[in-house]
Design an enzyme around this catalytic site. Structure first.
Site, mmCIF file in Angstrom:
data_model
loop_
_atom_site.group_PDB
_atom_site.id
_atom_site.type_symbol
_atom_site.label_atom_id
_atom_site.label_comp_id
_atom_site.label_asym_id
_atom_site.label_seq_id
_atom_site.Cartn_x
_atom_site.Cartn_y
_atom_site.Cartn_z
ATOM 1 N N CYS A 111 0.836 -1.201 0.000
ATOM 2 C CA CYS A 111 0.000 0.000 0.000
ATOM 3 C C CYS A 111 0.875 1.257 0.000
ATOM 4 C CB CYS A 111 -0.902 -0.006 1.221
ATOM 5 S SG CYS A 111 -2.094 1.322 1.226
ATOM 6 N N HIS A 153 -9.349 -3.892 -2.374
ATOM 7 C CA HIS A 153 -8.357 -3.119 -1.605
ATOM 8 C C HIS A 153 -8.734 -1.632 -1.633
ATOM 9 C CE1 HIS A 153 -3.955 -2.345 -0.420
ATOM 10 N NE2 HIS A 153 -4.389 -1.136 -0.748
ATOM 11 N N GLU A 154 -9.106 -1.134 -2.808
ATOM 12 C CA GLU A 154 -9.412 0.304 -2.922
ATOM 13 C C GLU A 154 -10.735 0.659 -2.239
ATOM 14 O OE1 GLU A 154 -7.040 2.165 -3.693
ATOM 15 O OE2 GLU A 154 -5.803 0.527 -4.447
ATOM 16 N N HIS A 157 -10.230 1.082 1.345
ATOM 17 C CA HIS A 157 -9.712 2.421 1.675
ATOM 18 C C HIS A 157 -10.848 3.427 1.820
ATOM 19 C CE1 HIS A 157 -5.376 2.299 1.610
ATOM 20 N NE2 HIS A 157 -5.314 1.743 0.436
HETATM 21 ZN ZN LIG Z 1 -3.680 0.821 -0.393
#
Ligand SMILES: [Zn+2]
Length: 204
Positions: A111, A153-154, A157
């Site tokens: 990341c 993953h995004e 976030h």
């Molecule tokens: Zn990330």
């Protein structure tokens, strides 16, 4: 022009904040289009300078707006993961995961906000995701494999989560310093330098 230079420190509360949807009216505003351009510029420019600069190939495969302090529900993904000379960059506005498969893949993730830290994360092999593009066109797509991992993953976030929150043992995240990268690539499976990231984690 809006420019974005810095990524947030992993303890920054903005990484733990849910980014809300942008209305289509707001999305059309010049200032928001400029923010999207600035995010794209960040994705293309980082570690991609000097003689090796290749405007067509980003060096980050994913970036969510809150990673650089922009509190809008926007992420950028390069779906040409692992294809060294190609890119396939998409801007996803207001992404939401509508469905996840029970079957998972275990893949190594890193990341922008946690340099030199890597770890294996189990994520759904298939997902259905809805989003609009920067012009407000709406899509619902099924993503499979690497694309599914990247988008999860995004979207994490944008919902205030980091990949380290999903590690089976956050006391043993992989630590690969810049100077150790060559050694690591020779034998990644037997890498035995770890770091404890548990104080940075949030429970799911
Ligand atoms: Zn990330």
């Amino acid at each position: 022009m809006t420019t974005i230079r810095t990524r947030l420190d992993p303890t920054d509360e903005r990484l733990r904040t849910v980014c809300k949807d942008i209305s289509l009216r707001e999305l059309r505003l010049k200032k928001n289009q400029q923010v999207i351009d600035a995010l794209l510029e960040f994705v293309y420019a980082r570690n991609n300078k000097g003689e090796k600069h290749n405007r067509k190939k980003p060096t980050i495969i994913g970036l969510s707006a809150n990673q650089v302090g922009v509190m809008e529900r926007i992420c950028i993904v390069d779906l040409a993961v692992r294809r060294n000379n190609y890119s396939d960059v998409h801007v996803l506005i207001n992404p939401h995961i509508l469905w996840k498969s029970k079957t998972t893949n275990l893949r190594k993730e890193g990341c922008v906000n946690l340099p030199n830290v890597w770890g294996y994360v189990a994520r759904s092999q298939k997902i259905d995701v809805s989003y609009v593009d920067r012009w407000g066109n709406a899509y619902t797509v099924r993503a499979v494999g690497w694309a599914a991992t990247l988008i999860q993953h995004e979207v994490d976030h944008l919902n205030g989560y980091l990949f380290i929150d999903r590690l089976s043992d956050p006391k043993k995240a992989l630590l690969v310093r810049d100077e150790d990268l060559v050694a690591y690539k020779k034998d990644p499976k037997n890498w035995n330098t770890f770091t404890d990231v548990s104080r940075l984690c949030r429970s799911l």
